[in-house]
Design a protein around this motif. Sequence first.
Motif, mmCIF file in Angstrom:
data_model
loop_
_atom_site.group_PDB
_atom_site.id
_atom_site.type_symbol
_atom_site.label_atom_id
_atom_site.label_comp_id
_atom_site.label_asym_id
_atom_site.label_seq_id
_atom_site.Cartn_x
_atom_site.Cartn_y
_atom_site.Cartn_z
ATOM 1 N N SER A 27 29.604 32.044 40.002
ATOM 2 C CA SER A 27 30.142 33.389 40.255
ATOM 3 C C SER A 27 29.616 34.471 39.316
ATOM 4 O O SER A 27 29.975 35.630 39.462
ATOM 5 C CB SER A 27 31.671 33.354 40.158
ATOM 6 O OG SER A 27 32.080 33.009 38.845
ATOM 7 N N VAL A 28 28.741 34.113 38.389
ATOM 8 C CA VAL A 28 28.309 35.052 37.362
ATOM 9 C C VAL A 28 26.802 35.294 37.470
ATOM 10 O O VAL A 28 26.025 34.340 37.597
ATOM 11 C CB VAL A 28 28.671 34.513 35.955
ATOM 12 C CG1 VAL A 28 28.133 35.383 34.859
ATOM 13 C CG2 VAL A 28 30.178 34.347 35.830
ATOM 14 N N ASP A 29 26.417 36.566 37.411
ATOM 15 C CA ASP A 29 24.997 36.921 37.477
ATOM 16 C C ASP A 29 24.279 36.731 36.144
ATOM 17 O O ASP A 29 23.100 36.411 36.116
ATOM 18 C CB ASP A 29 24.824 38.383 37.912
ATOM 19 C CG ASP A 29 25.263 38.617 39.338
ATOM 20 O OD1 ASP A 29 25.011 37.737 40.187
ATOM 21 O OD2 ASP A 29 25.862 39.671 39.608
ATOM 22 N N ALA A 30 24.987 36.974 35.037
ATOM 23 C CA ALA A 30 24.347 36.909 33.729
ATOM 24 C C ALA A 30 25.366 36.580 32.647
ATOM 25 O O ALA A 30 26.527 36.977 32.739
ATOM 26 C CB ALA A 30 23.670 38.240 33.406
ATOM 27 N N VAL A 31 24.897 35.869 31.627
ATOM 28 C CA VAL A 31 25.701 35.567 30.443
ATOM 29 C C VAL A 31 24.869 35.958 29.228
ATOM 30 O O VAL A 31 23.741 35.497 29.069
ATOM 31 C CB VAL A 31 26.069 34.066 30.353
ATOM 32 C CG1 VAL A 31 26.775 33.753 29.045
ATOM 33 C CG2 VAL A 31 26.910 33.653 31.540
ATOM 34 N N TYR A 32 25.430 36.839 28.404
ATOM 35 C CA TYR A 32 24.764 37.271 27.184
ATOM 36 C C TYR A 32 25.703 37.064 26.015
ATOM 37 O O TYR A 32 26.896 37.358 26.113
ATOM 38 C CB TYR A 32 24.379 38.755 27.267
ATOM 39 C CG TYR A 32 23.457 39.052 28.421
ATOM 40 C CD1 TYR A 32 22.137 38.623 28.393
ATOM 41 C CD2 TYR A 32 23.910 39.729 29.537
ATOM 42 C CE1 TYR A 32 21.293 38.877 29.457
ATOM 43 C CE2 TYR A 32 23.074 39.992 30.607
ATOM 44 C CZ TYR A 32 21.773 39.558 30.561
ATOM 45 O OH TYR A 32 20.930 39.803 31.609
ATOM 46 N N CYS A 33 25.159 36.578 24.913
ATOM 47 C CA CYS A 33 25.988 36.312 23.741
ATOM 48 C C CYS A 33 25.167 36.574 22.489
ATOM 49 O O CYS A 33 24.037 36.098 22.354
ATOM 50 C CB CYS A 33 26.451 34.859 23.752
ATOM 51 S SG CYS A 33 27.420 34.398 22.310
ATOM 52 N N SER A 34 25.739 37.344 21.579
ATOM 53 C CA SER A 34 25.077 37.545 20.294
ATOM 54 C C SER A 34 26.036 37.139 19.179
ATOM 55 O O SER A 34 27.204 37.517 19.190
ATOM 56 C CB SER A 34 24.634 39.000 20.113
ATOM 57 O OG SER A 34 25.722 39.881 20.267
ATOM 58 N N PHE A 35 25.523 36.339 18.285
ATOM 59 C CA PHE A 35 26.224 35.927 17.074
ATOM 60 C C PHE A 35 27.483 35.123 17.361
ATOM 61 O O PHE A 35 28.460 35.223 16.647
ATOM 62 C CB PHE A 35 26.519 37.151 16.190
ATOM 63 C CG PHE A 35 25.330 38.052 16.037
ATOM 64 C CD1 PHE A 35 24.168 37.580 15.471
ATOM 65 C CD2 PHE A 35 25.358 39.353 16.501
ATOM 66 C CE1 PHE A 35 23.052 38.388 15.351
ATOM 67 C CE2 PHE A 35 24.250 40.174 16.384
ATOM 68 C CZ PHE A 35 23.090 39.687 15.808
ATOM 69 N N GLY A 36 27.452 34.271 18.385
ATOM 70 C CA GLY A 36 28.610 33.469 18.711
ATOM 71 C C GLY A 36 28.385 31.974 18.635
ATOM 72 O O GLY A 36 29.298 31.203 18.867
ATOM 73 N N LEU A 37 27.180 31.533 18.318
ATOM 74 C CA LEU A 37 26.877 30.104 18.318
ATOM 75 C C LEU A 37 27.100 29.423 16.978
ATOM 76 O O LEU A 37 27.432 28.241 16.933
ATOM 77 C CB LEU A 37 25.417 29.877 18.738
ATOM 78 C CG LEU A 37 25.065 30.208 20.181
ATOM 79 C CD1 LEU A 37 23.550 30.116 20.378
ATOM 80 C CD2 LEU A 37 25.781 29.267 21.129
ATOM 81 N N LYS A 38 26.917 30.136 15.882
ATOM 82 C CA LYS A 38 26.859 29.489 14.573
ATOM 83 C C LYS A 38 28.152 28.829 14.136
ATOM 84 O O LYS A 38 28.137 27.958 13.292
ATOM 85 C CB LYS A 38 26.351 30.458 13.509
ATOM 86 C CG LYS A 38 27.313 31.547 13.125
ATOM 87 C CD LYS A 38 26.677 32.476 12.108
ATOM 88 C CE LYS A 38 27.304 33.828 12.155
ATOM 89 N NZ LYS A 38 27.133 34.526 13.429
#
Length: 148
Positions: A27-38
């Motif tokens: 249902s989602v066209d795009a997923v963007y994430c900054s500085f959330g993995l660490k």
Amino acid sequence: MKALPWLVALVGVVQADALCCPLADGSVDAVYCSFGLKTLDAGQTEALAREVCRVLRPGGRLAFLEISVPRAGWLRWPYMLYLKRLIPVIGALLLGNPDNYRLLGVYTERFGDCGSAASAFERAGLALTRHRFFAGCATGFSGRKAGG
């Protein structure tokens, strides 16, 4: 969000657990994430990768960016000193609370770079390109879900 209600309507905001979100499959066209993995451990990263793959539509895009430990020794030492010592002081001076930034260097050092996270997303079935920025002080990956 009051200043940009049109953006919220255009993009949509969902507040949910990213490791188990209520969005429908594809249902989602795009997923963007900054500085959330660490701050995620290996199991959480694997779960996030599966969840992103599940909610992306075929052909959907993704991009993740994270601060990282540079490989070059000449840069690693001053950069980690900056993250561990200077950023908390700046946080205390400008925001009055160094605790918000106190663990930034610790998390970054433990995280290393986006290599392991990118591998988890590839195992989940996403086609990726890996990126290094600012001599390795930031790394990331971008890509898409096959089929679109």
